[in-house]
Design an enzyme around this catalytic site. Sequence first.
Site, PDB file in Angstrom:
ATOM      1  CE  LYS A  64      23.191  59.487   5.616  1.00 56.95           C
ATOM      2  NZ  LYS A  64      22.652  59.358   4.240  1.00 56.95           N
ATOM      3  CB  THR A  65      21.290  52.866   7.946  1.00 56.16           C
ATOM      4  OG1 THR A  65      20.714  54.173   8.001  1.00 56.16           O
ATOM      5  CG2 THR A  65      20.738  52.012   9.067  1.00 56.16           C
ATOM      6  CG  ASP A 109      19.652  58.237  10.374  1.00 58.08           C
ATOM      7  OD1 ASP A 109      20.526  58.863   9.738  1.00 58.08           O
ATOM      8  OD2 ASP A 109      18.693  57.662   9.828  1.00 58.08           O
ATOM      9  CB  THR A 158      21.449  65.032   4.799  1.00 57.47           C
ATOM     10  OG1 THR A 158      21.037  65.984   5.769  1.00 57.47           O
ATOM     11  CG2 THR A 158      20.463  63.880   4.767  1.00 57.47           C
ATOM     12  NE  ARG A 217      16.338  54.149   1.713  1.00 61.03           N
ATOM     13  CZ  ARG A 217      16.866  54.967   2.622  1.00 61.03           C
ATOM     14  NH1 ARG A 217      16.801  56.270   2.462  1.00 61.03           N
ATOM     15  NH2 ARG A 217      17.472  54.477   3.672  1.00 61.03           N
TER      16      ARG A 217
HETATM   17  P1  ADP Z   1      21.107  55.799   4.350  1.00 62.32           P
HETATM   18  O1  ADP Z   1      21.245  55.363   5.780  1.00 62.32           O
HETATM   19  O2  ADP Z   1      22.291  56.544   3.843  1.00 62.32           O
HETATM   20  O3  ADP Z   1      19.824  56.533   4.085  1.00 62.32           O
HETATM   21  P2  ADP Z   1      20.890  52.929   3.829  1.00 62.32           P
HETATM   22  O4  ADP Z   1      22.131  52.435   4.470  1.00 62.32           O
HETATM   23  O5  ADP Z   1      19.616  52.736   4.557  1.00 62.32           O
HETATM   24  O6  ADP Z   1      21.047  54.485   3.426  1.00 62.32           O
HETATM   25  O7  ADP Z   1      20.816  52.256   2.380  1.00 62.32           O
HETATM   26  C1  ADP Z   1      19.606  52.141   1.658  1.00 62.32           C
HETATM   27  C2  ADP Z   1      19.525  50.812   0.947  1.00 62.32           C
HETATM   28  O8  ADP Z   1      20.460  50.828  -0.119  1.00 62.32           O
HETATM   29  C3  ADP Z   1      19.870  49.606   1.813  1.00 62.32           C
HETATM   30  O9  ADP Z   1      18.766  48.766   1.882  1.00 62.32           O
HETATM   31  C4  ADP Z   1      20.956  48.864   1.118  1.00 62.32           C
HETATM   32  O10 ADP Z   1      20.476  47.602   0.710  1.00 62.32           O
HETATM   33  C5  ADP Z   1      21.246  49.640  -0.133  1.00 62.32           C
HETATM   34  N1  ADP Z   1      22.665  50.002  -0.221  1.00 62.32           N
HETATM   35  C6  ADP Z   1      23.204  51.150   0.243  1.00 62.32           C
HETATM   36  N2  ADP Z   1      24.524  51.200  -0.032  1.00 62.32           N
HETATM   37  C7  ADP Z   1      24.812  50.063  -0.681  1.00 62.32           C
HETATM   38  C8  ADP Z   1      26.028  49.534  -1.253  1.00 62.32           C
HETATM   39  N3  ADP Z   1      27.177  50.219  -1.202  1.00 62.32           N
HETATM   40  N4  ADP Z   1      25.975  48.337  -1.840  1.00 62.32           N
HETATM   41  C9  ADP Z   1      24.805  47.665  -1.911  1.00 62.32           C
HETATM   42  N5  ADP Z   1      23.633  48.107  -1.413  1.00 62.32           N
HETATM   43  C10 ADP Z   1      23.631  49.298  -0.803  1.00 62.32           C
END
Ligand code: ADP
Length: 334
Positions: A64-65, A109, A158, A217
Site C-alpha cells: 500500500k505504501t 496510513d 487493513t 514484506r
Molecule cells: P504496506 O504499506 O501495505 O504495509 P509496503 O508498501 O510498505 O506495504 O510494502 C512492504 C515491502 O514489500 C516494500 O519494501 C516493498 O519493497 C515490498 N513490496 C510490496 N509490494 C511489492 C510488489 N508488488 N512488488 C515488489 N515489491 C513489493
Amino acid sequence: ESLTELGADPDERAVEAALRPRSLDEVIGQHRVREQLSLVLEAARSRERTPDHVLLSGPPGLGKTTLAMIIAAEMSRPLRLTSGPAITHAGDLAAILSGLNEGDVLFVDEIHRMSRPAEEMLYLAMEDFRVDVIIGKGPGATAIPLEIPPFTLVGATTRAGLLPGPLRDRFGFTAHLEFYEPAELDEIVRRSAGLLGVPADPEGTAEIASRSRGTPRIANRLLRRVRDYAQVRSDGVVTRDIAHRALDLFEVDHSGLDRLDRAVLDVLCRRFGGGPVGVSTLAVAVGEERETVEEVAEPFLVRVGMLARTPRGRVATPGAWTHLGLSAPAGAPF
Ligand code: ADP
C-alpha cells in the site's frame, strides 16, 4: 513481534526503502490494480487534473505504501505521509491540509484509526477542498472556511470495512490488494536478492517465496534472515537446503505460518475444539490485540483454507487439524 508488522528497526526501514519498486512497471503482481491505477493516473495527466482520491485496502506488507509513493512519482508530485493514529485532533489535520500545494499527494496510513472530528473534517476537504476551522468554544464558536488547493488523498487501511460509509464513498477509486501467488513472490525475492547482491539458487528463492505468507514484506525479511544464515553457516549462497534450515530456525513452517498463525490455530483446535469461537476470545487466549488477530493472522489463515469465519464465530477447517497433526474430534465443526 509478529513477522508481518514493520518494526521500528531503522536498518529494516532502510532496506525496505531500497527494495521498494519506484514505478508501476517495477511492481510485481497485482495486475488488475496496476492496470486500473495506470489508467486513472494517465487520464488525470492528460486532463491536467489531480487524480481522484484512492483507497488501498489489504493486510500489512502487500504494497500500500509502495503504491502511494508510486502514485506521487507517476504524477511528478511530492508525497506527504501521515497516519490515522498521528491525527488525534482535527487541528492536526487542518495544519497538514493547509500546508498542501496544488496536486500534492497526501498518504494517510491506517486511515480507519483517525479520530472522529478529523474524519469529518476530511469529508469536506476531500469533496470541496475546504476545511472549516473552528475558532472559540461553546455558543460563541465560529467556523471559518479555509480553501485548500486540490490534492489527491491516498488512504490505506487493513480492512475497507472498518471505514465509515461516508468516508469510503468519497474515494473515486478503491483497490483491494490480495495476497501474492508463490510465483510472484519468487520474482520479488529474486529481484531483492539481485538488489542486495545476495547470490541465490532458483530453488533457494522458491523456498523463501513459498514460506512468505503471500506477503512481499515477509519475503524480503525472510530473504535477509536466510542470507544471514548462509553467510554464517555456509558459503553465502542461498540454496534450498540453506533456506529450509534457516526458516526452520526462525519458526516459519513449510506453509509459511508464523508463530502467531500457529498459536491461533492451536488455541482454536486444542482449547476450543475447533470452534466456533469469537475473535476477541481467540485474541485473549493467544495474548494478542484483537486487531492483530483479525487483520494479520486471520486473513492469511482464511486464504490458505485453515480457518473459516461463520456468523457464530471462527472455526477450524479439516486443513487446520491436519496442519497441527491432530485428528478432528467427533462433533467438531465441518
Ligand atoms: P504496506 O504499506 O501495505 O504495509 P509496503 O508498501 O510498505 O506495504 O510494502 C512492504 C515491502 O514489500 C516494500 O519494501 C516493498 O519493497 C515490498 N513490496 C510490496 N509490494 C511489492 C510488489 N508488488 N512488488 C515488489 N515489491 C513489493
